[in-house]
Scaffold this motif. Structure first.
Motif, PDB file in Angstrom:
ATOM      1  N   VAL A 143       0.850  -1.195   0.000  1.00 54.99           N
ATOM      2  CA  VAL A 143       0.000   0.000   0.000  1.00 54.99           C
ATOM      3  C   VAL A 143       0.882   1.240   0.000  1.00 54.99           C
ATOM      4  O   VAL A 143       2.068   1.179   0.350  1.00 54.99           O
ATOM      5  N   PHE A 144       0.287   2.369  -0.381  1.00 55.44           N
ATOM      6  CA  PHE A 144       0.939   3.668  -0.263  1.00 55.44           C
ATOM      7  C   PHE A 144       0.515   4.319   1.050  1.00 55.44           C
ATOM      8  O   PHE A 144      -0.647   4.232   1.447  1.00 55.44           O
ATOM      9  N   HIS A 145       1.454   4.953   1.717  1.00 58.45           N
ATOM     10  CA  HIS A 145       1.155   5.639   2.976  1.00 58.45           C
ATOM     11  C   HIS A 145       0.208   6.802   2.716  1.00 58.45           C
ATOM     12  O   HIS A 145       0.230   7.414   1.646  1.00 58.45           O
ATOM     13  N   PHE A 146      -0.627   7.122   3.705  1.00 59.92           N
ATOM     14  CA  PHE A 146      -1.663   8.134   3.484  1.00 59.92           C
ATOM     15  C   PHE A 146      -1.170   9.569   3.651  1.00 59.92           C
ATOM     16  O   PHE A 146      -1.843  10.500   3.219  1.00 59.92           O
ATOM     17  N   ASN A 147      -0.009   9.802   4.286  1.00 58.99           N
ATOM     18  CA  ASN A 147       0.414  11.196   4.486  1.00 58.99           C
ATOM     19  C   ASN A 147       1.868  11.464   4.123  1.00 58.99           C
ATOM     20  O   ASN A 147       2.433  12.460   4.530  1.00 58.99           O
ATOM     21  N   ASN A 148       2.514  10.545   3.388  1.00 52.81           N
ATOM     22  CA  ASN A 148       3.852  10.825   2.882  1.00 52.81           C
ATOM     23  C   ASN A 148       4.077  10.031   1.602  1.00 52.81           C
ATOM     24  O   ASN A 148       3.153   9.399   1.084  1.00 52.81           O
ATOM     25  N   LEU A 149       5.282  10.068   1.074  1.00 57.15           N
ATOM     26  CA  LEU A 149       5.574   9.418  -0.202  1.00 57.15           C
ATOM     27  C   LEU A 149       6.044   7.982  -0.037  1.00 57.15           C
ATOM     28  O   LEU A 149       6.475   7.354  -1.009  1.00 57.15           O
ATOM     29  N   GLN A 150       5.967   7.463   1.143  1.00 58.12           N
ATOM     30  CA  GLN A 150       6.439   6.109   1.389  1.00 58.12           C
ATOM     31  C   GLN A 150       5.380   5.066   1.011  1.00 58.12           C
ATOM     32  O   GLN A 150       4.208   5.390   0.792  1.00 58.12           O
ATOM     33  N   ALA A 151       5.826   3.824   0.948  1.00 65.76           N
ATOM     34  CA  ALA A 151       4.933   2.695   0.703  1.00 65.76           C
ATOM     35  C   ALA A 151       5.285   1.583   1.689  1.00 65.76           C
ATOM     36  O   ALA A 151       6.400   1.551   2.244  1.00 65.76           O
TER      37      ALA A 151
END
Length: 512
Positions: A143-151
């Protein structure tokens, strides 16, 4: 698309995008777009739709990745790319909710990020690097994180792999892919049990595992809540309700998320509804986890009984498309089913040789189960007057049960059985005697023997054979049926492995 991983869809379709409308008590699904021949070589292995509902990402069961604008009338993808075979079978894909031009997929051993460019027809795959000092396990979902560019990626070791970009997040205008631009920056152990589902829902990260637990974490991966039940199997999917039970209960967005009811599906084909305010797990439906080998239609009602090798028996109304009643037999699998001609009873034969005679409506046992077969029951049938029940098993035996009066009520009892064939039995068949209304019973085996039994002369533990006839010389008979009574003559119809059907006189057993 209902294609399973590594299975081929007959139409090689991307799938049907469905609009669901309610018109009365039933759901009516209306396909609004079908893309044929999307992956004709390998079929579709994984599919995702972007947050704005404009684009589809598909991955074949081989190595091809495509992006489609499903509202476009063209049958060609907007862009595509081929993956290296060493990346493995990519069985999961998801779009970045904040960027429809980015998505991620993973196999059990490799995670791949993608960037595509509208109007350019270019799809770049960004390989991921990760060196870990501890066991990672096999990847499940990303999944993609909801508040940054991380996954994030969940693993079978109960850990979360955190991915981040080490170069520019968007490639240059020349659209040159930058390989190795994404790498693992952290490995977070959150539990011991394998993670099977990973989702981002509003301001929470949600996991599901092999023990049936659902856990909520905040953006820093701190545990917020856990829901579990001892009878819930390995979780395969989680779906949340659109609104919390009572939005006025809290003004905090995390609390509102935690108050959402949700639906679980598990690896044992069970769907459950979870009410978060009571931590209550309610079973919504349960389907077969093993092969469905037995189907029977009710003789008078629009009902169909379906039995599977996992022991699940379900009855459906096939006109209203409604499930009515079910029963689970945990000790053995169902191999054959039969309604009696009057529709009062449903008989089931099992892999352990047992036979159950059930009430056709409630599926409750009409009597104690029988276990007189020599092996797994393969065929089961009632006589036309519902007075006899016959079974065949894998040990080449025929067993007969009879309805009798006992203590002032009708009940079933075992009559007799006989090892009547020396090769597998292909059919058992009840009929009606020509000179009376009494039942007659026949069995047909791969030993080329057509055996007729004398039910009138049979007694307790003694099944009498009336006739034994060889119906083939070289071919192997496969099935048996009564030919329609179109004249005064009566015939039996057989089919063999040489693609031939034959008519036999029911009295002389001579081939017509």
């Amino acid at each position: 698309c209902n294609c399973r991983p590594r299975a081929r869809c007959s139409d090689h379709c991307v799938g049907l995008l469905l609009w669901v409308t309610l018109t009365g008590p039933l759901f009516h699904r209306i396909p609004v777009r079908t893309i044929f021949e999307s992956h004709p070589e390998d079929g579709v292995g994984a599919i995702a739709i972007s947050q704005d509902a404009k684009y589809l990402a598909t991955i074949s069961s081989g190595t091809r990745v495509c992006v489609w604008k499903w509202t476009s009338p063209t049958e060609k993808p907007m862009c595509s790319t081929e993956l290296k075979p060493e990346f493995g079978y990519q069985d999961y894909v998801i779009f970045n909710p904040q960027n429809p031009y980015e998505f991620v997929s993973n196999s059990k051993t490799q995670v791949i990020f993608y960037l595509w460019f509208l109007g350019k027809g270019v799809l770049c795959s960004l390989e991921c690097l990760g060196t870990f000092k501890s066991t990672v396990g096999r990847f499940s979902q990303s999944v993609f994180h909801f508040n940054n560019l991380q996954a994030l990626t969940g693993t079978s070791a109960g850990k979360l792999v955190v991915w981040d970009t080490v170069g520019p997040h968007i490639p240059s205008r020349e659209l040159r892919a930058k390989p190795h631009s994404v790498k693992a920056i952290k490995l977070v152990p959150i539990q011991k049990d394998s993670l099977t589902v990973l989702k981002v829902f509003e301001s929470c990260i949600v996991t599901g595992d092999v023990k049936g637990q659902v856990k909520f974490y905040d953006g820093q991966l701190r545990l917020l809540a856990c829901y579990s039940h001892s009878k819930v199997g390995s979780i395969q999917s989680i779906s949340f309700s659109k609104t919390p039970p009572d939005p006025s209960d809290s003004s905090n967005s995390v609390s509102l998320t935690l108050n959402r009811n949700f639906i679980l599906s598990t690896s044992d084909a069970t769907v459950l509804h979870v009410a978060t305010d009571r931590a209550n797990f309610e079973k919504v439906m349960e389907e077969a986890t093993k092969a469905v080998n037995a189907i029977a239609c009710h003789p008078r009602e629009a009902l169909i009984a379906v039995g599977s090798h996992c022991g699940l028996l379900k009855v459906w109304d096939y006109q209203q498309h409604q499930y009515l009643v079910s029963r689970i037999f945990p000790k053995a699998g169902i191999q054959c089913l039969s309604y009696d001609p009057k529709g009062y009873f449903l008989a089931a034969g099992f892999t352990d040789g047992s036979v159950y005679i059930l009430d056709a409506i409630s599926l409750q046992s009409s009597c104690k189960e029988f276990k007189f077969s020599w092996g797994p029951v393969t065929h089961i049938s009632f006589s036309h007057d519902s007075e006899y029940l016959a079974t065949a098993d894998e040990k080449y035996s025929v067993t007969v049960y009879k309805r009798v009066w006992r203590n002032g009520r009708r009940c079933w009892e075992h009559l007799a059985g006989l090892h009547s064939h020396y090769k597998p039995i292909r059919s058992i068949l009840f009929g009606v005697q020509l000179d009376s209304n009494k039942p007659r019973l026949l069995s047909l085996g791969e030993d080329r023997q057509l055996v007729e039994y004398d039910l009138n002369s049979s007694s307790k533990d003694h099944l009498v054979v009336l006739h034994r006839n060889r119906v083939e010389q070289i071919a192997v008979p496969l099935c048996l049926a009564w030919y329609p009574q179109l004249s005064t003559e009566s015939f039996i119809l057989t089919a063999n492995n040489c693609y031939k059907m034959k008519l036999y006189d029911t009295t002389t057993k001579m081939c017509r």
